[in-house]
Write a protein that holds these residues in place. Structure first.
Motif, PDB file in Angstrom:
ATOM      1  N   LYS A   3      -7.361  -1.791   1.343  1.00  0.00           N
ATOM      2  CA  LYS A   3      -8.721  -1.720   1.871  1.00  0.00           C
ATOM      3  C   LYS A   3      -9.741  -1.492   0.765  1.00  0.00           C
ATOM      4  O   LYS A   3     -10.858  -1.987   0.829  1.00  0.00           O
ATOM      5  CB  LYS A   3      -8.830  -0.605   2.909  1.00  0.00           C
ATOM      6  N   SER A  27      -6.056  -2.520   5.802  1.00  0.00           N
ATOM      7  CA  SER A  27      -6.814  -1.426   6.414  1.00  0.00           C
ATOM      8  C   SER A  27      -6.339  -0.070   5.895  1.00  0.00           C
ATOM      9  O   SER A  27      -6.760   0.967   6.390  1.00  0.00           O
ATOM     10  CB  SER A  27      -6.714  -1.489   7.941  1.00  0.00           C
ATOM     11  N   THR A  48      -6.840   7.242   0.616  1.00  0.00           N
ATOM     12  CA  THR A  48      -6.324   8.530   1.070  1.00  0.00           C
ATOM     13  C   THR A  48      -5.105   8.331   1.960  1.00  0.00           C
ATOM     14  O   THR A  48      -4.190   9.139   1.963  1.00  0.00           O
ATOM     15  CB  THR A  48      -7.393   9.344   1.828  1.00  0.00           C
ATOM     16  N   GLN A  49      -5.106   7.225   2.720  1.00  0.00           N
ATOM     17  CA  GLN A  49      -3.967   6.983   3.613  1.00  0.00           C
ATOM     18  C   GLN A  49      -2.722   6.578   2.848  1.00  0.00           C
ATOM     19  O   GLN A  49      -1.613   6.990   3.196  1.00  0.00           O
ATOM     20  CB  GLN A  49      -4.308   5.881   4.618  1.00  0.00           C
ATOM     21  N   ALA A  73      -0.699   9.388   1.447  1.00  0.00           N
ATOM     22  CA  ALA A  73      -0.201  10.212   2.545  1.00  0.00           C
ATOM     23  C   ALA A  73       0.993   9.543   3.222  1.00  0.00           C
ATOM     24  O   ALA A  73       2.005  10.182   3.499  1.00  0.00           O
ATOM     25  CB  ALA A  73      -1.321  10.458   3.561  1.00  0.00           C
TER      26      ALA A  73
END
Lengths: 278, 276, 455
Positions: free
Chosen positions: C218, C279, C283-284, C287
């Motif tokens: 993303k 998408s 930060t994702q 994680a």
């Protein structure tokens, strides 16, 4: 005297900058150094740079979701329900339907980003009915990102249009329906002969407001997709913001901005004519 | 409609349609609420009441998003915009509708230009003008342009209200020798109270929900409106769904409360106004 | 909310006829070419290495994740200079890079600001030329390669040469993280030594039903493997380095980039990337990787402290492997650049802070602990401690190895102001989405670059 304060604020913060936008659009300027005249280059680029022209096309596609669908669905609902009488349930319905329209669009963007995410409600619902294969990250999908942004706009517009059309249909003289029925008109004929003409004004108002929202969308797109994936959901509003502050192409940003303003007028004009009393 | 059974039938289908639409309207909010109550940094399902609702998430979100500062800032901006804008729009609307002001037609036409103008069309020059006024980064940078931008709608709104106002009393007052100010204060303004209060609510929402202007014109995120600050919050806590949803709901709350509190007034005024 | 009003309908047509001249009048009111400001001088005439005793407030603007580090550095600096208050503000990185030009040309400018690329900032005289400070503090005696990416020539465009405009506490470094237990499942006991070994691990992972690569499509994570592949295929870092530094006539539209794009596209077609790659944001991605999704995660050393915290000894780090055994390793690096805006009123104090964060032992330790960035500084300065065998330690070792072998290259994202957001991010998304061909991709990258350079 009465008008002066309003007029001054309006002139200083709207008319004057509008004039400047027009002026900037004929220059090449990075916002800091000296500007050089650019003739019609910036205007030509709107049609030749695929990224810019694409953003305009996307804005038009959004009209389908922001305007066409809510208005049609609102019309169908209105003609099925006819009117919202007084009563607790109906008042509640009216209030609830209105909620999306009063929220900050930014919050709508965040709510729907969550709804459309991999673990979000949309995919959860699909899984629940056995359509696992259809689940995807909607806002990151090339085919579905723009329609997904459209759904956010649809959500923002639908309740407002429905309530407005419902209140409009309540004002149509019932005797017109009686007359149509006596003439042997079916539900569909009745819709075209009585409901549709009777709601002209309301339709025009809905269409005007939602079309402006579609063409000038910024908040929702900036929050939900920033124009991606690729340039799939790029709209003029986000493009203007980026051209100005990221790329420092002030002239280009201004040309697109003025073009957008003109476009809105151009699209609104026929809608307003439809809504006019004859 | 004639037979009783068909009326009942219709009543039910009406209710079904309405309930479906209502569900669609609130579903995203409910989904956010259940996610907001899930444990932080977990991956909550789209819609399911958590076993152990973490109401504390709202407190954490309040601190994490620095909402005290943002709310204070939003309130200051609203106080700067709404009373001034309503007063100016009311005065101008009255002037244009009731007094034969020279050049009134021109003013009308000028305002018409601004009625459909997207904010994006002005943001670039506004930024440079505000900067050269030395207001950049202050709340005035949002307050002043927003007043200007709200004028076209506000003036037309008030003008149409004054246009339809009853004239008999005004005529009588004129004959009694009252000046325009007295007529305005004693006759017209009281009659226009519904329109003025609807406009106040509309302006409140437009200011509170404003995102683009604060984003561009105020660099310090804590001095923006809550909507403007929410964007920054999303960037920082994108993975903490619970916290993000809790923060968003807190930011939505004032808009929602103001709307629910004034809804009776508001929906009616808006529906009348929109098609007047 | 806007509502259309209709009471003036009958007069609307005439209204527009009146409105037109009015707009023209507004136009005339604003004539004259915009933007003829007198240029600021960007070179301080007198510099001092002393801050004095008068109270000084130093405003530092950085991206949000860096705030804890700079607050700690600020506190340490305040202990040494009690008359100084360091005020750290954080802004979302994308917002920050978008807004830096207007932030530092405005009225309330920060004294130190985090930069990603220089864009027009030097040309427009918005940054302080640090040469006099480099002289005064003796930075000129340090290994100069660490300052290459923050030097800008007199034309305001070409980097790698000219005056110094930025310095930072430490250096980023890209490579590939891997999940040790998942790697063991596919029989990978040590990091791949060549690209083909890496690709065969990807295939094994896929066949084992694992996700081979976690990556944040993303916001530009795909650009890292892309650039590594490009450098592998080109057999040298020269092309991309010249391009990054805006050398006259530099072009990246070469067969190496086309091949790199083809490989990346192939990875996507083979299902090596997450289905929702476009998408996933930065930060994702870490994680999800930390939760065990994905065998590999191409990213940078700034993720090491977090991943190390998420699972001790669960994750390893290696440099992107070269074509053949024995070929030099390469990686992207960038200083966490801080610049002093020309309009800053505290240039001396800001420069003192810059010197402090590069030389103070505790400051250097904080930089590594909190952000995972190894500091550079003087050649005799000791590298801060990291737990032996830890993830952070292995990124530090890799960095030092590359420093010695000259394998560090700047990010393509930093070549021009909008390269990252307007070209690399969307184009890599189109590429892995199968919406563009490698050749079109390569041309589009160069077009975006030239479009920016023209401004």
């Amino acid at each position: 005297m009465w008008v002066a304060p309003a007029l001054i604020m309006y002139s200083v913060f709207v008319l004057y900058p509008l004039g400047q936008s027009v002026q900037f659009s004929f220059y090449k300027w990075d916002g800091i150094g000296p500007a050089t005249p650019a003739g019609l280059d910036n205007w030509r680029a709107i049609f030749t740079e695929p990224e810019l022209f694409g953003s305009v096309i996307n804005a038009f596609i959004l009209i389908i979701f922001y305007t066409a669908l809510p208005v049609s669905l609102g019309l169908v609902t209105a003609s099925l329900i006819r009117e919202l009488r007084v009563g607790t349930f109906n008042t509640a319905a009216r209030v609830v339907l209105f909620i999306p329209q009063v929220l900050p669009p930014v919050a709508a963007g965040i709510a729907w980003t969550w709804m459309f995410s991999t673990e979000g409600l949309v995919n959860q619902a699909l899984r629940a009915v056995g359509l696992e294969s259809l689940t995807r990250a909607w806002l990151g999908d090339f085919t579905f990102a723009l329609p997904a942004v459209g759904v956010i706009g649809f959500w923002l517009s639908l309740g407002f249009c429905t309530v407005l059309l419902l209140s409009g249909i309540g004002k149509i003289d019932p005797s017109l329906y009686e007359a149509a029925r006596l003439d042997g008109a079916g539900r569909i004929a009745e819709f075209f002969a009585v409901t549709l003409p009777g709601l002209r004004q309301e339709i025009a108002v809905c269409a005007t407001i939602t079309t402006i929202a579609a063409l000038a969308s910024f908040d929702v797109v900036q929050i939900a997709t920033q124009g991606g994936p690729g340039y799939q959901t790029m709209v003029p509003g986000v493009e203007i913001y980026r051209l100005t502050f990221l790329e420092q192409r002030i002239g280009q940003a201004s040309a697109l901005a003025v073009f957008l303003a003109a476009l809105v007028l151009l699209v609104i004009w026929p809608i307003q004519r439809i809504g006019r009393h004859e | 409609m004639s037979a009783g059974s068909s009326t009942v039938h219709q009543g039910i289908s009406r209710a079904v349609i309405l309930v479906a639409l209502m569900l669609f309207a609130v579903l995203p909010l409910l989904s956010m609420l259940t996610a907001a109550l899930a444990p932080q940094n977990s991956t909550p399902p789209g819609l399911a009441w958590p076993e152990d609702p973490q109401w504390n998430n709202f407190v954490d979100a309040w601190t994490a998003a620095n909402l005290s500062a943002l709310f204070r800032s939003s309130v200051l901006i609203v106080l700067g915009v709404v009373p001034a804008a309503v007063a100016m729009a009311t005065a101008a609307g009255y002037g244009l509708a009731q007094l034969n002001i020279p050049g009134g037609k021109l003013v009308n036409a000028l305002l018409l230009v601004g009625l459909t103008l997207p904010f994006e069309a002005l943001i670039t020059p506004l930024y440079y003008n505000i900067r050269s006024m030395g207001l950049l980064g202050t709340r005035w940078a949002v307050i002043l342009p927003l007043i200007g931008l709200l004028m076209p709608f506000g003036v037309f709104w008030m003008r149409s209200s004054f246009l339809t106002a009853e004239t008999a009393l005004t005529e009588a007052a004129k004959i009694d020798g009252a000046n325009p100010w007295q007529i305005f204060r004693q006759i017209q303004l009281p009659l226009a109270v519904p329109a003025v209060s609807a406009l106040t609510i509309l302006f409140f929402l437009a200011t509170w929900n404003q995102y683009l202007l604060p984003l561009v014109l105020i660099d310090d995120p804590t001095m923006r409106t809550v909507a403007g600050g929410l964007g920054a919050f999303q960037g920082e806590h994108g993975t903490n769904i619970a916290l993000l949803c809790a923060g968003s709901l807190l930011i939505i709350a004032p808009s929602l409360i103001v709307f629910l509190f004034f809804q009776r007034h508001f929906v009616r005024a808006l529906l009348q106004g929109a098609v007047k | 909310m806007r509502t259309s009003k209709t009471p003036s309908r009958p007069s609307r047509r005439t209204s527009y006829r009146i409105a037109l001249p009015a707009i023209l009048a507004a136009l005339l009111a604003s004539c004259g070419a915009p933007g003829a400001q007198s240029p600021l001088s960007d070179t301080p005439e007198t510099v001092s290495t002393s801050i004095g005793d008068a109270p000084v407030t130093l405003k530092v603007l950085v991206s949000t994740p860096d705030v804890p580090l700079y607050e700690e550095l600020g506190a340490a600096f305040q202990t040494k200079h009690p008359n100084v208050t360091v005020q750290v503000t954080g802004e979302d990185f994308n917002n920050l890079t978008t807004n830096v030009p207007r932030l530092i040309s405005g009225t309330e400018v920060p004294d130190l600001v985090r930069l990603a690329s220089f864009g027009n900032l030097v040309k427009d005289h918005l940054l302080t030329n640090l040469d006099p400070y480099a002289e005064a503090y003796g930075w000129t005696e340090w290994p100069q390669s660490q300052f290459a990416s923050t030097r800008v020539a007199d034309d305001g465009r070409q980097r790698g040469t000219g005056h110094l405009y930025g310095a930072g506490p430490g250096f980023g470094l890209t490579g590939v993280y891997y999940n040790k237990s998942l790697a063991a499942q596919i029989g990978m006991t040590e990091p791949p030594a060549t690209l083909s070994a890496f690709e065969s691990s990807l295939e094994k992972a896929k066949n084992a039903g694992l996700l081979p690569i976690m990556v944040n499509g993303k916001d530009g994570g795909l650009a890292y493997p892309l650039q590594n592949l490009q450098m592998n295929y080109a057999g040298s870092t020269q092309v991309v380095q010249d391009w990054n530094y805006n050398k006259q006539g530099a072009s990246i539209d070469t067969s190496a980039l086309v091949d790199a794009a083809a490989t990346l596209k192939g990875w996507s077609e083979d299902g090596y990337l997450p289905e929702d790659v476009n998408s996933i944001d930065q930060t994702q991605a870490p994680a999800r990787f930390a939760e065990g999704e994905g065998v590999f995660f191409p990213s940078g050393n700034w993720q090491a402290p977090t991943l190390q915290g998420a699972g001790k000894d669960e994750f390893g780090f290696f440099l992107f492997p070269p074509e053949e055994v024995g070929d030099p390793f390469t990686a992207m690096t960038a200083a966490g650049v801080l610049a002093i805006p020309a309009k800053s009123e505290q240039r001396d104090a800001a420069a003192a802070f810059l010197n402090f964060i590069q030389t103070d032992t505790d400051a250097r330790q904080s930089t590594l602990d909190l952000l995972g960035l190894p500091p550079a500084g003087p050649s005799d300065a000791p590298m801060p401690d990291s737990e032996p065998g830890s993830l952070v330690a292995s990124t530090v070792e890799s960095f030092q190895a590359l420093l010695d072998s000259d394998g560090l290259v700047d990010f393509m994202s930093n070549s021009t102001a909008s390269m990252h957001a307007n070209t690399l991010v969307p184009q890599t998304q189109l590429l892995v989405g199968g919406k563009t061909t490698p050749a079109e991709f390569s041309t589009a990258i160069q077009d975006g670059y030239e479009n920016d350079a023209e401004q």
